[in-house]
Structure formats: C-alpha cells, structure tokens
Design a protein around this motif. Structure first.
Motif, PDB file in Angstrom:
ATOM      1  N   SER A 183       5.629 -31.861  35.729  1.00 23.91           N
ATOM      2  CA  SER A 183       4.249 -32.335  35.721  1.00 23.91           C
ATOM      3  C   SER A 183       3.386 -31.364  34.929  1.00 23.91           C
ATOM      4  O   SER A 183       3.706 -30.185  34.790  1.00 23.91           O
ATOM      5  N   ALA A 184       2.299 -31.891  34.396  1.00 24.77           N
ATOM      6  CA  ALA A 184       1.459 -31.098  33.493  1.00 24.77           C
ATOM      7  C   ALA A 184      -0.012 -31.284  33.827  1.00 24.77           C
ATOM      8  O   ALA A 184      -0.414 -32.311  34.378  1.00 24.77           O
ATOM      9  N   THR A 185      -0.814 -30.283  33.474  1.00 22.38           N
ATOM     10  CA  THR A 185      -2.265 -30.348  33.594  1.00 22.38           C
ATOM     11  C   THR A 185      -2.858 -29.861  32.279  1.00 22.38           C
ATOM     12  O   THR A 185      -2.422 -28.841  31.740  1.00 22.38           O
ATOM     13  N   VAL A 186      -3.835 -30.595  31.768  1.00 21.41           N
ATOM     14  CA  VAL A 186      -4.485 -30.233  30.510  1.00 21.41           C
ATOM     15  C   VAL A 186      -5.989 -30.313  30.703  1.00 21.41           C
ATOM     16  O   VAL A 186      -6.499 -31.258  31.300  1.00 21.41           O
ATOM     17  N   GLN A 187      -6.687 -29.308  30.200  1.00 26.06           N
ATOM     18  CA  GLN A 187      -8.148 -29.321  30.154  1.00 26.06           C
ATOM     19  C   GLN A 187      -8.524 -29.517  28.694  1.00 26.06           C
ATOM     20  O   GLN A 187      -7.894 -28.942  27.797  1.00 26.06           O
ATOM     21  N   TYR A 188      -9.542 -30.334  28.439  1.00 31.67           N
ATOM     22  CA  TYR A 188      -9.943 -30.679  27.080  1.00 31.67           C
ATOM     23  C   TYR A 188     -11.419 -30.366  26.840  1.00 31.67           C
ATOM     24  O   TYR A 188     -12.238 -30.488  27.749  1.00 31.67           O
ATOM     25  N   ALA A 189     -11.733 -30.045  25.588  1.00 37.61           N
ATOM     26  CA  ALA A 189     -13.111 -30.055  25.107  1.00 37.61           C
ATOM     27  C   ALA A 189     -13.278 -31.406  24.424  1.00 37.61           C
ATOM     28  O   ALA A 189     -12.466 -31.777  23.572  1.00 37.61           O
ATOM     29  N   ALA A 190     -14.281 -32.155  24.821  1.00 32.00           N
ATOM     30  CA  ALA A 190     -14.461 -33.505  24.287  1.00 32.00           C
ATOM     31  C   ALA A 190     -15.820 -33.651  23.629  1.00 32.00           C
ATOM     32  O   ALA A 190     -16.827 -33.152  24.136  1.00 32.00           O
ATOM     33  N   ALA A 191     -15.818 -34.333  22.511  1.00 31.01           N
ATOM     34  CA  ALA A 191     -17.054 -34.766  21.866  1.00 31.01           C
ATOM     35  C   ALA A 191     -17.230 -36.225  22.248  1.00 31.01           C
ATOM     36  O   ALA A 191     -16.305 -37.034  22.081  1.00 31.01           O
ATOM     37  N   LEU A 192     -18.382 -36.555  22.800  1.00 29.70           N
ATOM     38  CA  LEU A 192     -18.651 -37.903  23.283  1.00 29.70           C
ATOM     39  C   LEU A 192     -19.912 -38.458  22.634  1.00 29.70           C
ATOM     40  O   LEU A 192     -20.707 -37.714  22.057  1.00 29.70           O
ATOM     41  N   GLU A 193     -20.094 -39.742  22.781  1.00 26.48           N
ATOM     42  CA  GLU A 193     -21.361 -40.379  22.477  1.00 26.48           C
ATOM     43  C   GLU A 193     -21.801 -41.072  23.754  1.00 26.48           C
ATOM     44  O   GLU A 193     -21.072 -41.901  24.303  1.00 26.48           O
ATOM     45  N   VAL A 194     -22.972 -40.690  24.257  1.00 27.50           N
ATOM     46  CA  VAL A 194     -23.495 -41.238  25.498  1.00 27.50           C
ATOM     47  C   VAL A 194     -24.885 -41.794  25.207  1.00 27.50           C
ATOM     48  O   VAL A 194     -25.765 -41.061  24.762  1.00 27.50           O
ATOM     49  N   ALA A 195     -25.060 -43.078  25.430  1.00 29.94           N
ATOM     50  CA  ALA A 195     -26.333 -43.751  25.174  1.00 29.94           C
ATOM     51  C   ALA A 195     -26.807 -43.505  23.741  1.00 29.94           C
ATOM     52  O   ALA A 195     -27.980 -43.244  23.502  1.00 29.94           O
ATOM     53  N   GLY A 196     -25.874 -43.541  22.802  1.00 29.75           N
ATOM     54  CA  GLY A 196     -26.214 -43.371  21.390  1.00 29.75           C
ATOM     55  C   GLY A 196     -26.469 -41.940  20.947  1.00 29.75           C
ATOM     56  O   GLY A 196     -26.834 -41.711  19.800  1.00 29.75           O
ATOM     57  N   ARG A 197     -26.273 -40.987  21.835  1.00 31.60           N
ATOM     58  CA  ARG A 197     -26.527 -39.580  21.502  1.00 31.60           C
ATOM     59  C   ARG A 197     -25.242 -38.776  21.621  1.00 31.60           C
ATOM     60  O   ARG A 197     -24.439 -39.005  22.517  1.00 31.60           O
ATOM     61  N   PRO A 198     -25.041 -37.796  20.746  1.00 27.63           N
ATOM     62  CA  PRO A 198     -23.849 -36.950  20.856  1.00 27.63           C
ATOM     63  C   PRO A 198     -23.916 -36.075  22.107  1.00 27.63           C
ATOM     64  O   PRO A 198     -24.997 -35.631  22.513  1.00 27.63           O
TER      65      PRO A 198
END
Length: 154
Positions: free
Chosen positions: A60-75
């Motif tokens: 089994s594995a666990t990964v933490q990520y840095a994510a770039a998202l768009e929320v309500a049209g904003r980065p």
C-alpha cells in the motif's frame, strides 16, 4: 499518454518496476482520480506534483501532492493526499478500481482537512509555546495541545 497536468515522478524505465499502487498514485491515473474526486466540489485540476511518497511492505502507498486548481474561475493551490490499503481514513472520498488484477481502493482528501483530525485547522499562527519550552506545541482547536493534539489523543 502523458498529461500536461501531471509532473512525472520518474522516467518509464524506473516506474515500470514500481508496485501497481505506486503506478496508480504517481502515474496518469492520479489525474483521473483527482479529477473525479474534485468534480463535486466545483474545483478543476490544473496541475499535480507528488511531494511526499511512502510505500509500506504490504504494497500500500500514500502520496501527498501539490495541486494547482481552478476554483470559481480563479487559480488556487492546495495540498492533496491519497492512500491505498488499510490506512484509508474514515471520511476520505474512496474510489475503487482494478490494479494488477485485484480491486484496489484509494482514499483521497484535501490536506489539512485530514479526516482523522477534523478539528485541525493547520498550524497555529503564531505558534503557541508550551510553558516556555523551546519547541512549539500545536493545537487543533479542540482544547488539547501537544504533539498528539487531535481526536485520537483522548
């Protein structure tokens, strides 16, 4: 196929020898998992990079990520976490699929909204100092302080 959303964790020569759980959480499938998990929130995935990876002896594995998202049209930027196996915390979004011929469940959540500690609001700002000690004592806001502050420290 390589997605422009995923920062590759390693080249294909190395990743082909990884256990299926790592290939799932660090490969193109990670983009599909997070796209599905984020869709109900209205957030759209724009980029994903693994920042921390652990693999247990049971595969089994666990990964933490840095994510770039768009929320309500904003980065926006967020930290996301995914785990497979028996360590999926209650409250995580769970997706299941076939990995190496066996059903694999993946728990996904936004960090610091860690399901095991619903009270945690991130590190205190400024840090609290316990009795003049030389190290900060975190608090999740539930009234308890210390390294194990959280609902599991009762």
């Amino acid at each position: 196929m390589t997605s422009s959303l995923l920062a590759p964790a390693a080249g294909p020569d190395l990743t082909s020898a990884w256990p299926g759980t790592l290939q799932l959480l660090l490969g193109e499938a990670a983009v599909d998992l997070w796209t599905a998990a984020l869709a109900p929130t209205g957030a759209a995935l724009r980029g994903l990079r693994a920042t921390s990876v652990s693999l247990r002896t049971d595969g089994s594995a666990t990964v933490q990520y840095a994510a770039a998202l768009e929320v309500a049209g904003r980065p926006a930027r967020d930290t996301l976490a995914a785990t497979t196996g028996s360590r999926i915390p209650p409250g995580a979004a769970v997706l299941a699929g076939d990995v190496d011929g066996a059903e694999t469940r993946v728990g996904l959540w936004r960090w610091p909204h860690d399901p095991p500690c619903r009270h945690w609001r991130g590190p205190p700002r400024p840090p609290r100092w316990a009795g003049g000690s030389a190290r900060p004592t975190p608090s999740c806001g539930c009234g308890r302080t210390g390294p194990a502050a959280g609902p599991w420290s009762r």
